[in-house]
Scaffold this motif. Structure first.
Motif, PDB file in Angstrom:
ATOM      1  N   GLY A 165      47.682  42.050 -42.835  1.00 35.68           N
ATOM      2  CA  GLY A 165      46.953  43.033 -43.610  1.00 35.68           C
ATOM      3  C   GLY A 165      45.489  43.050 -43.254  1.00 35.68           C
ATOM      4  N   GLN A 166      44.770  43.894 -43.925  1.00 32.75           N
ATOM      5  CA  GLN A 166      43.346  44.035 -43.690  1.00 32.75           C
ATOM      6  C   GLN A 166      42.566  43.315 -44.775  1.00 32.75           C
ATOM      7  OE1 GLN A 166      42.316  45.630 -40.946  1.00 32.75           O
ATOM      8  NE2 GLN A 166      44.470  45.915 -40.451  1.00 32.75           N
ATOM      9  N   ALA A 167      41.300  42.939 -44.476  1.00 31.62           N
ATOM     10  CA  ALA A 167      40.428  42.412 -45.509  1.00 31.62           C
ATOM     11  C   ALA A 167      40.309  43.478 -46.582  1.00 31.62           C
ATOM     12  CB  ALA A 167      39.059  42.089 -44.911  1.00 31.62           C
ATOM     13  N   GLY A 168      40.378  43.058 -47.859  1.00 29.92           N
ATOM     14  CA  GLY A 168      40.542  44.109 -48.861  1.00 29.92           C
ATOM     15  C   GLY A 168      39.932  43.885 -50.197  1.00 29.92           C
ATOM     16  N   ALA A 169      40.711  44.218 -51.213  1.00 28.78           N
ATOM     17  CA  ALA A 169      40.205  44.446 -52.559  1.00 28.78           C
ATOM     18  C   ALA A 169      39.639  43.211 -53.219  1.00 28.78           C
ATOM     19  CB  ALA A 169      41.340  45.007 -53.413  1.00 28.78           C
ATOM     20  N   SER A 170      38.784  43.434 -54.181  1.00 28.28           N
ATOM     21  CA  SER A 170      38.238  42.350 -54.982  1.00 28.28           C
ATOM     22  C   SER A 170      39.269  41.881 -55.978  1.00 28.28           C
ATOM     23  CB  SER A 170      36.997  42.840 -55.728  1.00 28.28           C
ATOM     24  OG  SER A 170      37.362  43.806 -56.696  1.00 28.28           O
ATOM     25  N   GLY A 171      38.967  40.764 -56.666  1.00 34.37           N
ATOM     26  CA  GLY A 171      39.893  40.263 -57.677  1.00 34.37           C
ATOM     27  C   GLY A 171      40.136  41.263 -58.774  1.00 34.37           C
ATOM     28  N   GLU A 172      39.052  41.979 -59.202  1.00 30.31           N
ATOM     29  CA  GLU A 172      39.200  42.962 -60.261  1.00 30.31           C
ATOM     30  C   GLU A 172      40.059  44.133 -59.806  1.00 30.31           C
ATOM     31  OE1 GLU A 172      36.450  41.504 -59.331  1.00 30.31           O
ATOM     32  OE2 GLU A 172      35.917  40.351 -61.116  1.00 30.31           O
ATOM     33  N   ASP A 173      39.853  44.570 -58.542  1.00 34.49           N
ATOM     34  CA  ASP A 173      40.672  45.658 -58.024  1.00 34.49           C
ATOM     35  C   ASP A 173      42.130  45.247 -57.935  1.00 34.49           C
ATOM     36  OD1 ASP A 173      38.462  47.265 -57.755  1.00 34.49           O
ATOM     37  OD2 ASP A 173      38.109  46.736 -55.655  1.00 34.49           O
TER      38      ASP A 173
ATOM     39  N   LEU B  77      33.780  38.102 -49.015  1.00 37.91           N
ATOM     40  CA  LEU B  77      35.035  38.776 -49.367  1.00 37.91           C
ATOM     41  C   LEU B  77      35.673  38.115 -50.583  1.00 37.91           C
ATOM     42  CD1 LEU B  77      36.393  39.315 -45.742  1.00 37.91           C
ATOM     43  CD2 LEU B  77      35.283  40.993 -47.224  1.00 37.91           C
ATOM     44  N   ASP B  78      34.848  37.864 -51.599  1.00 40.30           N
ATOM     45  CA  ASP B  78      35.295  37.406 -52.929  1.00 40.30           C
ATOM     46  C   ASP B  78      35.751  35.960 -52.973  1.00 40.30           C
ATOM     47  OD1 ASP B  78      34.921  40.058 -53.968  1.00 40.30           O
ATOM     48  OD2 ASP B  78      36.846  40.602 -53.057  1.00 40.30           O
ATOM     49  N   GLY B  79      35.430  35.178 -51.968  1.00 43.49           N
ATOM     50  CA  GLY B  79      35.820  33.782 -51.983  1.00 43.49           C
ATOM     51  C   GLY B  79      34.985  32.950 -52.940  1.00 43.49           C
ATOM     52  N   TYR B  80      35.592  31.902 -53.450  1.00 42.59           N
ATOM     53  CA  TYR B  80      34.977  30.972 -54.401  1.00 42.59           C
ATOM     54  C   TYR B  80      34.502  31.673 -55.678  1.00 42.59           C
ATOM     55  CZ  TYR B  80      35.276  27.393 -50.798  1.00 42.59           C
ATOM     56  OH  TYR B  80      35.754  26.506 -49.863  1.00 42.59           O
ATOM     57  N   THR B  81      35.168  32.774 -56.032  1.00 37.43           N
ATOM     58  CA  THR B  81      34.890  33.418 -57.322  1.00 37.43           C
ATOM     59  C   THR B  81      35.898  32.986 -58.383  1.00 37.43           C
ATOM     60  OG1 THR B  81      36.202  35.364 -56.673  1.00 37.43           O
ATOM     61  CG2 THR B  81      33.825  35.433 -56.253  1.00 37.43           C
ATOM     62  N   ALA B  82      37.076  32.516 -57.945  1.00 38.52           N
ATOM     63  CA  ALA B  82      38.078  32.048 -58.916  1.00 38.52           C
ATOM     64  C   ALA B  82      37.725  30.668 -59.448  1.00 38.52           C
ATOM     65  CB  ALA B  82      39.459  32.020 -58.269  1.00 38.52           C
ATOM     66  N   LEU B  83      37.056  29.848 -58.630  1.00 42.55           N
ATOM     67  CA  LEU B  83      36.741  28.480 -59.035  1.00 42.55           C
ATOM     68  C   LEU B  83      35.902  28.414 -60.307  1.00 42.55           C
ATOM     69  CD1 LEU B  83      36.869  25.446 -58.522  1.00 42.55           C
ATOM     70  CD2 LEU B  83      34.935  25.692 -56.951  1.00 42.55           C
ATOM     71  N   PRO B  84      34.763  29.140 -60.414  1.00 43.77           N
ATOM     72  CA  PRO B  84      34.004  29.065 -61.671  1.00 43.77           C
ATOM     73  C   PRO B  84      34.780  29.581 -62.873  1.00 43.77           C
ATOM     74  CG  PRO B  84      33.094  30.750 -60.200  1.00 43.77           C
ATOM     75  CD  PRO B  84      34.068  29.947 -59.399  1.00 43.77           C
ATOM     76  N   LYS B  85      35.660  30.563 -62.655  1.00 40.16           N
ATOM     77  CA  LYS B  85      36.494  31.041 -63.761  1.00 40.16           C
ATOM     78  C   LYS B  85      37.418  29.931 -64.246  1.00 40.16           C
ATOM     79  CE  LYS B  85      36.629  35.872 -62.204  1.00 40.16           C
ATOM     80  NZ  LYS B  85      37.504  36.981 -61.736  1.00 40.16           N
ATOM     81  N   ALA B  86      37.975  29.182 -63.309  1.00 42.88           N
ATOM     82  CA  ALA B  86      38.876  28.091 -63.680  1.00 42.88           C
ATOM     83  C   ALA B  86      38.118  26.977 -64.389  1.00 42.88           C
ATOM     84  CB  ALA B  86      39.577  27.557 -62.439  1.00 42.88           C
ATOM     85  N   LEU B  87      36.939  26.631 -63.863  1.00 41.89           N
ATOM     86  CA  LEU B  87      36.169  25.524 -64.445  1.00 41.89           C
ATOM     87  C   LEU B  87      35.637  25.849 -65.839  1.00 41.89           C
ATOM     88  CD1 LEU B  87      34.110  24.361 -61.312  1.00 41.89           C
ATOM     89  CD2 LEU B  87      36.202  23.359 -62.238  1.00 41.89           C
TER      90      LEU B  87
END
Length: 458
Positions: free
Chosen positions: A6-14, A54-64
């Motif tokens: 696939g292609q680089a793509g959508a954000s987590g919210e998208d 490309l939205d990396g390391y955005t899930a980590l603070p949500k988890a913490l």
């Protein structure tokens, strides 16, 4: 590196807002779902700057920011099942750990990709190692671990170097180590190079290898969740499983369930190799069929028809063209008589001799047997010895009965699943292609290999 899906793509919210995408039908190409593979085509996709852009390391603070137990419950609700072959519910596996007792517990990532045909984890670590690292950090937080070991097959030198570099980048950015992002959570990650033994893909043999022992399977119980690495509670998961966690945290369980099937939700990396026009990695919803994947991959190479294929590597019972429309998820593949395994789809056209392919697989299993238990150690030797005779045209009719009897006596009686893996090609090939073995023995078919090539083979 294998072809990205696939292609680089959508954000987590998208991604969270995406609607369910049912698999296509008929001869239409599979509807690809670039989630894990969405960054693969980005320039320098393995670099931390690319990952963050490309939205990396955005899930980590949500988890913490939430209680660790909430992460485990989220993964349970998502229905994520282990992508290493067994398909066990991931969140449930995490919940098997005993309550914290103030002593260490561990996460071990099984990246010892040695199954013939399996080729998804190494390309993944080459293309997007930071997604795996973020998944490791979130998983460690969820299970109360401050240490993760990523066990990579020793021959995968480039993947080891790239993953090690990514770990150092994350450490320099304050994402690995003490008090990560001011959360009070400590975690270290170590990349461990294995010694090149297929048996170390078995989780308890992997743990012994990590401890500096010879890689041999342990007697279970106790299971790793109770007594794993250094006899402490341990979670062992596959690369693709752990890498799925950040997107579940970002997108939510409902988003994850919007792809795939009810009992096997989410996207899956399907590895197509062999006689296809465009072999590579194709990420599509669970339940996609081989017919759809072949259409996406340009069809059979040179237009020569399909003869047989493996749904999940050489250790899974083979399928034939009548199974082209079996949804490739855990339950439907099992109902059709095979196992999804690692979704390593080895595609063979009508030019391939089934006895030759089975013999090649058995030579591998004989070589890789750790020798700990008699059924596997002796049985694989018997099977390869007889198969050598058959493929060279020196077999006798009784050989087929001995092959079947030996395989049936190995299956379910070896110390670990390697014995089962060795028996599977024999039994499944006899189910659909026994006549090819008979033709070699009767002389109706020419030998597929010159007996002189077997001189000195052991």
């Amino acid at each position: 590196m294998s072809t990205p899906a696939g292609q680089a793509g959508a954000s987590g919210e998208d991604r969270a807002a995406q609607q369910p995408r049912p698999p296509s039908t008929g001869d239409q190409p599979a509807v690809l779902s670039p989630v894990l593979t969405r960054r693969w085509s980005a320039p320098r996709s393995w670099d931390i700057d690319t990952y963050r852009r490309l939205d990396g390391y955005t899930a980590l603070p949500k988890a913490l920011a939430v209680d660790p137990a909430q992460i485990t419950e989220l993964v349970k609700a998502s229905g994520l099942r282990g992508r290493g072959g067994a398909g066990f519910p991931t969140g449930m596996k995490w919940s098997f750990l005993p309550p914290p007792d103030g002593k260490p517990r561990y996460l071990v990532v099984n990246a010892d990709e040695g199954e013939p045909g399996t080729c998804k984890d190494i390309p993944f670590m080459m293309a997007d190692p930071h997604l795996l690292i973020e998944g490791c950090l979130i998983t460690c937080y969820a299970i109360g671990s401050s240490f993760c070991a990523i066990y990579v097959r020793g021959e995968a030198v480039q993947a080891i170097r790239r993953l090690t570099n990514a770990v150092e980048q994350a450490r320099a950015a304050g994402l690995i180590g003490k008090n990560i992002q001011g959360s009070g959570f400590d975690c270290d990650i170590v990349v461990h190079a294995g010694a090149g033994a297929y048996i170390c893909g078995e989780e308890t043999a992997l743990l012994d290898s990590l401890e500096g022992l010879r890689g041999q399977p342990r007697l279970k119980p106790p299971f790793p969740a109770v007594a794993g690495l250094y006899a402490r509670p341990t979670v062992v998961n596959n690369v693709e499983t752990i890498a799925s966690v950040p997107d579940i945290v970002s997108g939510g369980s409902d988003w994850f369930r919007s792809m795939g099937t009810e009992k096997s939700p989410g996207p899956k990396i399907y590895s197509l190799s062999g006689h296809v026009e465009r072999p590579g990695q194709y990420e599509a919803p669970m339940g996609t069929t081989l017919r759809q994947l072949l259409a996406a991959a340009g069809g059979m190479k040179d237009g020569i028809p399909l003869k047989f294929f493996t749904p999940g590597g050489s250790s899974t019972p083979i399928f034939t063209p009548e199974h082209l429309d079996v949804p490739l998820d855990f339950d439907n593949v099992a109902a059709a008589g095979s196992m999804l395994g690692t979704t390593a789809l080895m595609i063979f056209n009508e030019t391939v001799s089934v006895p030759w392919a089975v013999w090649k697989w058995l030579e591998f299993y004989k070589h890789e047997s750790c020798g700990k238990c008699t059924p596997c150690r002796e049985g694989t030797g018997w099977l390869t010895q007889i198969l050598r005779r058959v493929v060279s045209g020196a077999g006798v009719p009784a050989d087929l009965d001995v092959l079947a009897d030996a395989a049936e006596n190995i299956q379910g009686r070896s110390f670990c699943a390697l014995g089962d893996a060795a028996a599977t090609p024999i039994l499944s090939s006899f189910k659909y292609f026994r006549s090819e073995f008979e033709d070699l023995i009767s002389g109706r078919a020419a030998p597929v290999i010159d007996a002189r090539e077997l001189v000195g083979a052991h």
